[in-house]
Design a protein around this motif. Structure first.
Motif, PDB file in Angstrom:
ATOM      1  N   PRO A 173       0.995  -1.190   0.092  1.00 10.90           N
ATOM      2  CA  PRO A 173       0.288   0.048  -0.096  1.00 10.90           C
ATOM      3  C   PRO A 173       0.633   1.460   0.138  1.00 10.90           C
ATOM      4  O   PRO A 173       0.644   2.294  -0.669  1.00 10.90           O
ATOM      5  N   LEU A 174       1.947   1.122   0.682  1.00 10.69           N
ATOM      6  CA  LEU A 174       2.854   2.348   1.020  1.00 10.69           C
ATOM      7  C   LEU A 174       3.477   2.671  -0.604  1.00 10.69           C
ATOM      8  O   LEU A 174       3.738   3.790  -0.919  1.00 10.69           O
ATOM      9  N   LEU A 175       3.729   1.543  -1.245  1.00  8.35           N
ATOM     10  CA  LEU A 175       4.653   1.717  -2.504  1.00  8.35           C
ATOM     11  C   LEU A 175       3.568   2.203  -3.515  1.00  8.35           C
ATOM     12  O   LEU A 175       3.775   3.075  -4.255  1.00  8.35           O
ATOM     13  N   LEU A 176       2.555   1.833  -3.371  1.00  8.25           N
ATOM     14  CA  LEU A 176       1.222   2.298  -4.452  1.00  8.25           C
ATOM     15  C   LEU A 176       1.025   3.637  -4.283  1.00  8.25           C
ATOM     16  O   LEU A 176       0.835   4.497  -5.269  1.00  8.25           O
ATOM     17  N   GLN A 177       1.104   4.140  -2.948  1.00  9.44           N
ATOM     18  CA  GLN A 177       0.848   5.609  -2.807  1.00  9.44           C
ATOM     19  C   GLN A 177       2.003   6.340  -3.238  1.00  9.44           C
ATOM     20  O   GLN A 177       1.626   7.370  -3.816  1.00  9.44           O
ATOM     21  N   PHE A 178       3.126   5.894  -3.129  1.00 11.15           N
ATOM     22  CA  PHE A 178       4.131   6.604  -3.466  1.00 11.15           C
ATOM     23  C   PHE A 178       4.309   6.630  -4.827  1.00 11.15           C
ATOM     24  O   PHE A 178       4.468   7.795  -5.614  1.00 11.15           O
ATOM     25  N   PHE A 179       4.042   5.635  -5.734  1.00  9.90           N
ATOM     26  CA  PHE A 179       4.132   5.491  -7.134  1.00  9.90           C
ATOM     27  C   PHE A 179       2.991   6.431  -7.585  1.00  9.90           C
ATOM     28  O   PHE A 179       2.791   7.092  -8.772  1.00  9.90           O
ATOM     29  N   LEU A 180       1.741   6.464  -7.149  1.00 13.13           N
ATOM     30  CA  LEU A 180       0.581   7.191  -7.420  1.00 13.13           C
ATOM     31  C   LEU A 180       0.931   8.602  -7.609  1.00 13.13           C
ATOM     32  O   LEU A 180       0.558   9.517  -8.300  1.00 13.13           O
ATOM     33  N   GLN A 182       3.828   9.977  -7.657  1.00 12.61           N
ATOM     34  CA  GLN A 182       4.631  10.353  -8.864  1.00 12.61           C
ATOM     35  C   GLN A 182       4.055  10.456 -10.250  1.00 12.61           C
ATOM     36  O   GLN A 182       4.360  11.305 -10.913  1.00 12.61           O
ATOM     37  N   LEU A 183       3.152   9.466 -10.470  1.00 18.68           N
ATOM     38  CA  LEU A 183       2.200   9.669 -11.698  1.00 18.68           C
ATOM     39  C   LEU A 183       1.419  10.702 -11.724  1.00 18.68           C
ATOM     40  O   LEU A 183       1.075  11.378 -12.685  1.00 18.68           O
ATOM     41  N   SER A 184       0.838  11.084 -10.716  1.00 16.97           N
ATOM     42  CA  SER A 184      -0.157  12.283 -10.569  1.00 16.97           C
ATOM     43  C   SER A 184       0.694  13.517 -10.934  1.00 16.97           C
ATOM     44  O   SER A 184       0.101  14.114 -11.779  1.00 16.97           O
ATOM     45  N   GLN A 185       1.871  13.659 -10.297  1.00 17.19           N
ATOM     46  CA  GLN A 185       2.654  14.779 -11.104  1.00 17.19           C
ATOM     47  C   GLN A 185       3.055  14.546 -12.669  1.00 17.19           C
ATOM     48  O   GLN A 185       2.931  15.681 -13.056  1.00 17.19           O
ATOM     49  N   GLN A 187       1.183  13.217 -14.944  1.00 13.53           N
ATOM     50  CA  GLN A 187       0.170  13.524 -15.699  1.00 13.53           C
ATOM     51  C   GLN A 187      -0.537  14.637 -15.477  1.00 13.53           C
ATOM     52  O   GLN A 187      -1.408  14.849 -16.324  1.00 13.53           O
ATOM     53  N   GLY A 188      -0.228  15.079 -14.411  1.00 11.98           N
ATOM     54  CA  GLY A 188      -0.785  16.520 -14.153  1.00 11.98           C
ATOM     55  C   GLY A 188      -2.457  16.476 -13.440  1.00 11.98           C
ATOM     56  O   GLY A 188      -3.222  17.319 -13.795  1.00 11.98           O
ATOM     57  N   GLN A 189      -2.892  15.238 -13.004  1.00 13.32           N
ATOM     58  CA  GLN A 189      -4.171  15.113 -12.733  1.00 13.32           C
ATOM     59  C   GLN A 189      -3.841  14.278 -11.312  1.00 13.32           C
ATOM     60  O   GLN A 189      -3.111  13.043 -11.153  1.00 13.32           O
ATOM     61  N   ARG A 190      -4.848  14.209 -10.352  1.00 16.68           N
ATOM     62  CA  ARG A 190      -4.794  13.247  -9.019  1.00 16.68           C
ATOM     63  C   ARG A 190      -5.267  12.167  -9.440  1.00 16.68           C
ATOM     64  O   ARG A 190      -6.488  11.553  -9.925  1.00 16.68           O
ATOM     65  N   LEU A 191      -4.499  11.063  -9.261  1.00 19.70           N
ATOM     66  CA  LEU A 191      -4.648   9.601  -9.631  1.00 19.70           C
ATOM     67  C   LEU A 191      -4.802   8.976  -8.299  1.00 19.70           C
ATOM     68  O   LEU A 191      -4.232   9.107  -7.182  1.00 19.70           O
ATOM     69  N   LYS A 192      -5.923   8.017  -8.488  1.00 23.54           N
ATOM     70  CA  LYS A 192      -6.142   6.877  -7.295  1.00 23.54           C
ATOM     71  C   LYS A 192      -6.896   5.560  -7.681  1.00 23.54           C
ATOM     72  O   LYS A 192      -7.373   5.549  -8.992  1.00 23.54           O
ATOM     73  N   LEU A 193      -6.708   4.658  -7.148  1.00 25.86           N
ATOM     74  CA  LEU A 193      -7.103   3.222  -7.315  1.00 25.86           C
ATOM     75  C   LEU A 193      -8.639   3.120  -6.488  1.00 25.86           C
ATOM     76  O   LEU A 193      -8.882   3.796  -5.504  1.00 25.86           O
ATOM     77  N   ASN A 215       5.722  -0.817 -12.808  1.00 26.00           N
ATOM     78  CA  ASN A 215       5.379  -1.211 -14.452  1.00 26.00           C
ATOM     79  C   ASN A 215       3.797  -1.296 -14.440  1.00 26.00           C
ATOM     80  O   ASN A 215       3.387  -0.724 -15.534  1.00 26.00           O
ATOM     81  N   THR A 216       3.508  -2.285 -13.580  1.00 26.75           N
ATOM     82  CA  THR A 216       1.938  -2.583 -13.817  1.00 26.75           C
ATOM     83  C   THR A 216       1.268  -1.272 -13.531  1.00 26.75           C
ATOM     84  O   THR A 216      -0.013  -1.123 -14.196  1.00 26.75           O
ATOM     85  N   LEU A 217       1.458  -0.692 -12.553  1.00 25.38           N
ATOM     86  CA  LEU A 217       0.713   0.548 -11.943  1.00 25.38           C
ATOM     87  C   LEU A 217       0.686   1.559 -13.120  1.00 25.38           C
ATOM     88  O   LEU A 217      -0.340   2.141 -13.429  1.00 25.38           O
ATOM     89  N   GLU A 218       1.774   1.836 -13.809  1.00 22.81           N
ATOM     90  CA  GLU A 218       2.045   2.721 -14.784  1.00 22.81           C
ATOM     91  C   GLU A 218       1.125   2.424 -15.926  1.00 22.81           C
ATOM     92  O   GLU A 218       0.516   3.453 -16.583  1.00 22.81           O
ATOM     93  N   SER A 219       1.210   1.179 -16.129  1.00 30.75           N
ATOM     94  CA  SER A 219       0.656   0.749 -17.613  1.00 30.75           C
ATOM     95  C   SER A 219      -1.051   1.044 -17.379  1.00 30.75           C
ATOM     96  O   SER A 219      -1.742   1.334 -18.509  1.00 30.75           O
TER      97      SER A 219
END
Length: 306
Positions: A173-180, A182-185, A187-193, A215-219
Protein backbone atom coordinates in the motif's frame (compact mmCIF):
# COMPACT_ATOMS: atom_id res chain seq x y z
CA UNK A 1 13.03 -1.40 5.43
CA UNK A 2 13.18 1.24 8.17
CA UNK A 3 16.15 -0.67 9.62
CA UNK A 4 17.71 -0.66 6.14
CA UNK A 5 17.16 3.09 5.89
CA UNK A 6 18.82 3.66 9.26
CA UNK A 7 21.83 1.60 8.24
CA UNK A 8 22.12 3.47 4.93
CA UNK A 9 22.13 6.79 6.79
CA UNK A 10 24.90 5.58 9.09
CA UNK A 11 27.26 4.15 6.49
CA UNK A 12 26.62 6.63 3.66
CA UNK A 13 29.06 9.30 4.98
CA UNK A 14 31.88 6.74 5.04
CA UNK A 15 33.79 5.27 2.10
CA UNK A 16 33.24 1.65 3.16
CA UNK A 17 32.54 -0.62 0.19
CA UNK A 18 29.01 -1.97 0.06
CA UNK A 19 27.60 -5.10 -1.56
CA UNK A 20 23.84 -4.96 -2.17
CA UNK A 21 22.22 -8.35 -2.65
CA UNK A 22 18.66 -9.45 -3.35
CA UNK A 23 16.27 -10.62 -6.06
CA UNK A 24 15.87 -8.68 -9.28
CA UNK A 25 13.49 -5.75 -9.03
CA UNK A 26 13.83 -5.18 -5.27
CA UNK A 27 15.54 -1.80 -5.46
CA UNK A 28 19.26 -2.55 -5.30
CA UNK A 29 20.13 0.47 -7.44
CA UNK A 30 17.77 2.64 -5.39
CA UNK A 31 19.70 1.64 -2.26
CA UNK A 32 22.99 2.35 -4.01
CA UNK A 33 21.89 5.79 -5.18
CA UNK A 34 20.69 6.60 -1.66
CA UNK A 35 24.15 5.74 -0.33
CA UNK A 36 25.66 8.11 -2.88
CA UNK A 37 23.18 10.96 -2.32
CA UNK A 38 23.79 10.90 1.44
CA UNK A 39 27.58 10.71 1.09
CA UNK A 40 30.26 13.39 0.94
CA UNK A 41 30.57 12.47 -2.76
CA UNK A 42 26.98 13.43 -3.60
CA UNK A 43 28.05 16.42 -5.71
CA UNK A 44 30.21 14.16 -7.89
CA UNK A 45 29.17 11.54 -10.44
CA UNK A 46 27.24 8.34 -9.75
CA UNK A 47 28.35 6.02 -12.56
CA UNK A 48 26.28 2.88 -13.05
CA UNK A 49 27.62 -0.12 -14.97
CA UNK A 50 25.63 -3.29 -15.66
CA UNK A 51 28.36 -5.93 -15.85
CA UNK A 52 26.16 -8.39 -17.72
CA UNK A 53 24.94 -5.93 -20.34
CA UNK A 54 28.35 -5.09 -21.81
CA UNK A 55 30.03 -7.81 -23.95
CA UNK A 56 33.10 -9.28 -22.26
CA UNK A 57 35.46 -8.08 -25.01
CA UNK A 58 34.24 -4.48 -24.60
CA UNK A 59 33.97 -4.30 -20.81
CA UNK A 60 37.66 -3.52 -20.29
CA UNK A 61 37.69 -0.56 -22.65
CA UNK A 62 34.39 0.70 -21.23
CA UNK A 63 35.74 0.63 -17.68
CA UNK A 64 39.37 1.64 -18.23
CA UNK A 65 39.03 3.74 -21.37
CA UNK A 66 41.65 3.65 -24.12
CA UNK A 67 44.24 5.72 -25.89
CA UNK A 68 44.36 6.64 -29.54
CA UNK A 69 45.57 3.73 -31.66
CA UNK A 70 44.93 1.08 -28.98
CA UNK A 71 42.86 -0.90 -31.48
CA UNK A 72 41.13 -0.50 -34.82
CA UNK A 73 38.68 2.38 -34.60
CA UNK A 74 40.34 4.03 -31.60
CA UNK A 75 40.94 7.34 -33.38
CA UNK A 76 41.21 9.40 -30.19
CA UNK A 77 41.72 9.02 -26.45
CA UNK A 78 38.59 8.14 -24.55
CA UNK A 79 38.22 8.15 -20.75
CA UNK A 80 36.59 5.08 -19.24
CA UNK A 81 33.86 4.81 -16.65
CA UNK A 82 36.43 4.50 -13.87
CA UNK A 83 37.76 7.95 -14.71
CA UNK A 84 34.25 9.37 -14.99
CA UNK A 85 33.52 8.10 -11.48
CA UNK A 86 36.71 9.66 -10.05
CA UNK A 87 35.72 11.56 -6.92
CA UNK A 88 32.26 10.00 -6.94
CA UNK A 89 30.69 6.56 -6.80
CA UNK A 90 31.06 3.59 -9.14
CA UNK A 91 28.08 1.23 -9.06
CA UNK A 92 28.77 -2.22 -10.52
CA UNK A 93 25.39 -3.85 -11.04
CA UNK A 94 25.23 -7.65 -11.35
CA UNK A 95 28.92 -7.95 -10.57
CA UNK A 96 28.49 -11.72 -10.45
CA UNK A 97 28.32 -11.66 -14.25
CA UNK A 98 31.72 -10.00 -14.63
CA UNK A 99 34.13 -12.26 -16.60
CA UNK A 100 37.00 -13.73 -14.59
CA UNK A 101 39.76 -11.89 -16.54
CA UNK A 102 38.08 -8.56 -15.70
CA UNK A 103 37.74 -9.60 -12.07
CA UNK A 104 41.53 -9.83 -11.86
CA UNK A 105 41.95 -6.33 -13.28
CA UNK A 106 39.25 -4.87 -11.03
CA UNK A 107 40.94 -6.42 -8.01
CA UNK A 108 44.18 -4.62 -8.87
CA UNK A 109 42.33 -1.32 -9.17
CA UNK A 110 40.78 -1.80 -5.73
CA UNK A 111 44.13 -2.77 -4.20
CA UNK A 112 46.23 0.02 -5.70
CA UNK A 113 43.78 2.75 -6.68
CA UNK A 114 45.41 2.98 -10.10
CA UNK A 115 44.84 1.62 -13.60
CA UNK A 116 46.16 1.75 -17.17
CA UNK A 117 43.84 2.69 -20.05
CA UNK A 118 43.75 0.07 -22.79
CA UNK A 119 46.86 0.59 -24.91
CA UNK A 120 48.22 3.17 -22.50
CA UNK A 121 51.51 3.26 -20.60
CA UNK A 122 50.71 6.09 -18.21
CA UNK A 123 49.24 4.97 -14.91
CA UNK A 124 46.21 6.91 -13.73
CA UNK A 125 45.06 7.38 -10.16
CA UNK A 126 41.43 7.36 -9.08
CA UNK A 127 39.57 8.06 -5.86
CA UNK A 128 36.09 6.57 -5.86
CA UNK A 129 33.67 4.66 -3.72
CA UNK A 130 32.66 1.23 -4.97
CA UNK A 131 29.14 -0.12 -4.51
CA UNK A 132 28.36 -3.51 -6.05
CA UNK A 133 25.10 -5.37 -6.48
CA UNK A 134 24.04 -8.86 -7.46
CA UNK A 135 21.05 -11.17 -7.42
CA UNK A 136 23.41 -14.16 -7.48
CA UNK A 137 24.81 -16.12 -4.55
CA UNK A 138 28.44 -15.00 -4.71
CA UNK A 139 29.75 -17.52 -2.14
CA UNK A 140 28.34 -20.32 -4.33
CA UNK A 141 29.97 -18.76 -7.41
CA UNK A 142 33.26 -18.65 -5.48
CA UNK A 143 32.96 -22.36 -4.67
CA UNK A 144 32.31 -23.13 -8.34
CA UNK A 145 35.33 -21.10 -9.43
CA UNK A 146 33.19 -18.55 -11.25
CA UNK A 147 34.00 -15.63 -8.97
CA UNK A 148 37.33 -14.80 -7.35
CA UNK A 149 37.36 -15.25 -3.59
CA UNK A 150 39.82 -12.39 -3.06
CA UNK A 151 37.61 -10.01 -5.05
CA UNK A 152 34.54 -11.13 -3.12
CA UNK A 153 36.13 -10.13 0.17
CA UNK A 154 37.30 -6.85 -1.35
CA UNK A 155 33.79 -5.75 -2.37
CA UNK A 156 31.73 -7.02 0.57
CA UNK A 157 32.79 -4.52 3.23
CA UNK A 158 29.15 -4.22 4.35
CA UNK A 159 26.37 -6.31 2.82
CA UNK A 160 22.85 -4.90 2.50
CA UNK A 161 20.08 -7.29 1.46
CA UNK A 162 16.93 -6.16 -0.30
CA UNK A 163 14.14 -8.67 0.18
CA UNK A 164 11.40 -9.89 -2.15
CA UNK A 165 8.14 -7.97 -2.08
CA UNK A 166 6.32 -11.19 -1.13
CA UNK A 167 8.23 -11.10 2.16
CA UNK A 168 6.97 -7.62 3.00
CA UNK A 169 3.53 -7.43 1.43
CA UNK A 170 2.51 -4.87 4.08
CA UNK A 171 4.66 -2.37 2.15
CA UNK A 172 2.57 -2.68 -1.02
CA UNK A 173 0.00 0.00 0.00
CA UNK A 174 2.80 2.45 0.82
CA UNK A 175 4.56 1.73 -2.46
CA UNK A 176 1.31 2.18 -4.39
CA UNK A 177 0.74 5.50 -2.67
CA UNK A 178 4.27 6.65 -3.49
CA UNK A 179 4.06 5.64 -7.17
CA UNK A 180 0.57 7.14 -7.53
CA UNK A 181 1.92 10.49 -6.29
CA UNK A 182 4.72 10.32 -8.85
CA UNK A 183 2.29 9.47 -11.66
CA UNK A 184 -0.09 12.20 -10.56
CA UNK A 185 2.68 14.78 -10.92
CA UNK A 186 3.63 13.42 -14.35
CA UNK A 187 0.07 13.36 -15.69
CA UNK A 188 -1.04 16.60 -14.09
CA UNK A 189 -4.07 15.05 -12.40
CA UNK A 190 -4.74 13.33 -9.09
CA UNK A 191 -4.76 9.55 -9.58
CA UNK A 192 -6.20 6.97 -7.23
CA UNK A 193 -7.26 3.32 -7.19
CA UNK A 194 -10.88 2.38 -6.57
CA UNK A 195 -11.50 -0.26 -3.91
CA UNK A 196 -11.64 -3.26 -6.28
CA UNK A 197 -8.50 -2.23 -8.15
CA UNK A 198 -6.71 -1.68 -4.85
CA UNK A 199 -7.69 -5.18 -3.73
CA UNK A 200 -6.32 -6.65 -6.98
CA UNK A 201 -2.97 -4.98 -6.40
CA UNK A 202 -2.84 -6.03 -2.75
CA UNK A 203 -3.55 -9.70 -3.43
CA UNK A 204 -1.12 -10.36 -6.29
CA UNK A 205 2.18 -12.18 -5.67
CA UNK A 206 4.42 -9.80 -7.70
CA UNK A 207 7.24 -12.21 -8.58
CA UNK A 208 8.94 -9.32 -10.39
CA UNK A 209 8.94 -7.39 -7.10
CA UNK A 210 8.82 -3.58 -6.92
CA UNK A 211 9.79 -3.16 -10.57
CA UNK A 212 6.81 -5.25 -11.69
CA UNK A 213 4.46 -3.46 -9.28
CA UNK A 214 5.54 -0.05 -10.56
CA UNK A 215 5.41 -1.00 -14.24
CA UNK A 216 1.95 -2.54 -13.86
CA UNK A 217 0.62 0.54 -12.08
CA UNK A 218 2.08 2.81 -14.76
CA UNK A 219 0.48 0.78 -17.55
CA UNK A 220 -3.01 0.71 -16.04
CA UNK A 221 -2.76 4.41 -15.16
CA UNK A 222 -2.05 5.11 -18.83
CA UNK A 223 -5.40 3.63 -19.91
CA UNK A 224 -7.47 4.94 -16.99
CA UNK A 225 -9.86 7.83 -17.51
CA UNK A 226 -11.00 10.46 -15.05
CA UNK A 227 -8.19 9.90 -12.58
CA UNK A 228 -9.68 6.78 -11.02
CA UNK A 229 -8.11 3.40 -11.84
CA UNK A 230 -10.73 0.65 -11.84
CA UNK A 231 -10.91 -3.08 -12.52
CA UNK A 232 -12.27 -2.21 -15.95
CA UNK A 233 -8.97 -0.46 -16.72
CA UNK A 234 -6.95 -3.35 -15.30
CA UNK A 235 -8.91 -5.94 -17.30
CA UNK A 236 -8.04 -4.14 -20.54
CA UNK A 237 -4.41 -5.11 -20.00
CA UNK A 238 -4.91 -8.14 -17.76
CA UNK A 239 -8.02 -10.02 -18.98
CA UNK A 240 -7.36 -12.80 -16.48
CA UNK A 241 -8.16 -10.35 -13.69
CA UNK A 242 -11.88 -10.58 -14.49
CA UNK A 243 -12.03 -14.23 -13.47
CA UNK A 244 -9.40 -14.00 -10.75
CA UNK A 245 -10.30 -14.71 -7.16
CA UNK A 246 -8.17 -11.74 -6.17
CA UNK A 247 -10.95 -9.20 -6.78
CA UNK A 248 -12.56 -9.18 -3.36
CA UNK A 249 -13.74 -5.64 -2.73
CA UNK A 250 -11.90 -3.57 -0.14
CA UNK A 251 -14.38 -1.67 2.02
CA UNK A 252 -14.37 2.09 2.32
CA UNK A 253 -13.31 1.68 5.95
CA UNK A 254 -10.26 -0.28 4.80
CA UNK A 255 -9.37 2.47 2.35
CA UNK A 256 -9.67 5.09 5.10
CA UNK A 257 -7.47 3.02 7.40
CA UNK A 258 -4.91 2.71 4.60
CA UNK A 259 -4.91 6.48 4.10
CA UNK A 260 -4.45 7.00 7.84
CA UNK A 261 -1.56 4.51 7.96
CA UNK A 262 0.17 6.27 5.06
CA UNK A 263 -0.29 9.67 6.70
CA UNK A 264 1.06 8.44 10.04
CA UNK A 265 4.12 6.95 8.35
CA UNK A 266 4.77 10.14 6.37
CA UNK A 267 4.49 12.29 9.51
CA UNK A 268 6.88 10.05 11.42
CA UNK A 269 9.43 9.99 8.58
CA UNK A 270 9.25 13.78 8.05
CA UNK A 271 9.76 14.47 11.74
CA UNK A 272 12.68 12.04 11.88
CA UNK A 273 14.34 13.54 8.79
CA UNK A 274 13.97 17.11 10.06
CA UNK A 275 15.42 16.10 13.42
CA UNK A 276 18.38 14.33 11.82
CA UNK A 277 19.03 17.30 9.54
CA UNK A 278 18.71 19.86 12.36
CA UNK A 279 15.70 21.45 10.72
CA UNK A 280 17.37 21.93 7.32
CA UNK A 281 14.41 21.38 4.98
CA UNK A 282 16.45 21.11 1.78
CA UNK A 283 18.63 18.40 3.26
CA UNK A 284 15.62 16.62 4.79
CA UNK A 285 13.81 16.70 1.44
CA UNK A 286 16.79 15.09 -0.28
CA UNK A 287 16.97 12.44 2.43
CA UNK A 288 13.27 11.66 1.93
CA UNK A 289 13.52 11.60 -1.86
CA UNK A 290 11.29 14.67 -2.21
CA UNK A 291 11.66 18.08 -3.78
CA UNK A 292 11.95 20.92 -1.27
CA UNK A 293 8.57 22.24 -2.43
CA UNK A 294 7.04 18.79 -2.04
CA UNK A 295 8.30 18.57 1.53
CA UNK A 296 6.99 22.06 2.35
CA UNK A 297 3.55 21.07 1.07
CA UNK A 298 3.51 17.98 3.30
CA UNK A 299 4.68 20.03 6.31
CA UNK A 300 1.82 22.45 5.67
CA UNK A 301 -0.71 19.63 5.10
CA UNK A 302 0.20 17.89 8.36
CA UNK A 303 0.65 21.19 10.24
CA UNK A 304 4.24 20.34 11.20
CA UNK A 305 5.60 23.87 10.91
CA UNK A 306 7.40 25.29 13.94
Amino acid sequence: MEAMRTLIQRIAPTDVRVLVTGPSGTGKEVVSRALHELSRRSEQAFVSVHCGAIPADLLESELFGYVKGAFTGADKDRPGLLKLADGGTLFLDEIGEMPLPMQVKLLRVLQEGTFFPVGGREQQKIDLRLISATNANLPQLVQKGLFREDLYYRIKGITLETVALSSRSQDIPLLLQFFLEQLSQQQGQRLKLDSTALSWFLQRDWPGNIRELKNTLESVAAVAQGGVISMADISLLHPEAVTSDATQVVTQTDVQLLDQAVQQLEIRMIKQALEQCNGNKSQAARQLGLSRQGLLKKIDRYQLAD
